[in-house]
Enzyme design. Structure first.
Site: not given
Lengths: 277, 277
Positions: B60, B140, B146, B149
């Site tokens: 997904h 934000g 990483p 996310g």
């Protein structure tokens, strides 16, 4: 009348339906066993104190000021629970001076299972049968007070009242359809049906008395089928009063060919707590 | 993860669905605004602390350890309430160091309304678009960690996942049907559909994203119709996860031609209290 029932702790009144033509009211209330029993006894006392059967007449057959008291098992209750509760209620109402006839699943003998048979002829019919050993009351005196009458106390599954309006004004079509679909005509089990004329339209008026035997969609498809043979179709339908969630789930399962659909799948059932008694 | 959400007073966890192929979980919880907001913030903190996006892969598409946070109005709440709540949540998560993209009814601009567009390309796609003024985060930092996310926070109606199994193993039939019924193929509004092969049967897998635009029965009848053109029919269906009561009532109203059917008509809705927060 509703107030004395509402006043019992743990009782939730679900609805009151009064019909001027029938000169009759139907009060629906729910709760745990002891609360519902107390509500029923309070209702019976209030009916005896405030109503006079000898002064009442209307379209609907009746044999008492508190005419019928059906106990219906809901969540977590079984038919056995309802039967036991009906018998406790019968004993209580008998002590209050009502002749009590158990019916439905609570009936003590098979000829007394069906309410129309127990109540046949209304007050006069019951009075005439009192001496017959087959029709002795299950509780209470074997004599009738004409101001109070008798009461039928039973246990049964939930009943759904469902009407189908046809696209014709011809009441004979509705009557023919009703004769064909109802149990007494060799049709669907646990279905009572009449053909009526309502607001200029032919209406098939049904009581579905056991949704496990005949769910709403099966009844409707039988009406559609029978109506089509008379060149008529179903224009719209209505539910009279409340329907259990299971009836709606059955309907969705039937038409959507769902592999399964349980109350758990309905979001709102996960939001609510059953109230504490 | 579920525990930190469950621990928030006034939050009710409705379900957790984890998919090993997708390597993804969906947690559903409900409550009043402040409780649900606290639950969302607790969840975001737990995801940031315990999950590592750089180490995750699955079927997904995703752009963050807390990938998407949709707010859905239930009883007594409006879409405006949900939008306002989404913006509060966005502000909170932004302060936690997540780049936040508002989507759905909460989107600040029309090109960001649809979730697949906001998340296009997953983490890498979002990273590549960060410098584009059209894709600046709503809250934000404008830079991606990483391991964490980004998160899409939105407001939308309840979504129903509904699958129809065809009586053929030919997945091309399911794909053709899906192309025909889905919105992006010029079909039904608010319907996403794919043709899949599941357990040897062709399956039309649908997301109904706005039941007021396209209710379940309308979607199913379109599938039946399209399948018939390919000589196939619908053998059975399934709901994946929860459906709102309204979806079931819509279905019953449609097939029974009911003049009306509201939550009030369902007996069980009269038995339950909404829990105090």
């Amino acid at each position: 009348m509703t107030e004395v029932v509402r006043a019992v702790p743990g009782v939730r009144v679900l609805g009151l339906h009064s019909d001027p033509d029938h000169n009759r009211s139907v009060l629906t209330f729910a709760g745990e066993e002891d609360a519902v029993l107390s509500g029923a006894v309070a209702l019976a006392k209030a009916c005896a104190a405030e109503l006079d059967l000898a002064a009442q007449s209307g379209e609907h057959p009746r044999m008492g000021v508190l005419d019928v008291l059906p106990f219906v098992p809901l969540e977590g209750a079984t038919m056995e629970d309802a039967v036991r509760l009906a018998r406790r209620a019968g004993e209580n109402l008998g002590s209050l001076g009502f002749p009590v006839f158990l019916y439905g699943a609570a009936a003590a003998a098979s000829h007394r299972r069906k309410l129309p048979h127990v109540r046949r002829g209304g007050y006069e019919g019951v009075a005439a049968r009192l001496e017959d050993p087959l029709w002795k009351p299950d509780y209470g005196p074997a004599m009738l007070d004409p101001h109070k009458g008798a009461v039928a106390v039973g246990a049964r599954p939930i009943l759904v009242a469902f009407n189908a309006f046809l696209d014709t004004g011809d009441v004979e079509v509705a009557r023919a359809v009703a004769r064909q679909v109802r149990e007494s005509g060799g049709g669907l089990r646990a279905v009572r049906a009449l053909g009526l004329r309502v607001g200029g339209k032919a209406q098939v008026s049904m009581n579905l008395t056991d949704l496990e035997q005949t769910p709403i969609p099966v009844a409707l498809e039988a009406v559609r089928s029978a109506a089509a043979k008379h060149g008529a179709s179903v224009e719209s339908t209505e539910l009279v009063g409340l329907a259990p969630l299971e009836a709606i789930l059955q309907t969705a399962r039937y038409y959507l060919a769902l592999r399964e659909l349980e109350p758990d799948h309905v979001l709102e059932t996960r939001l609510y707590d059953v109230p504490e008694s």
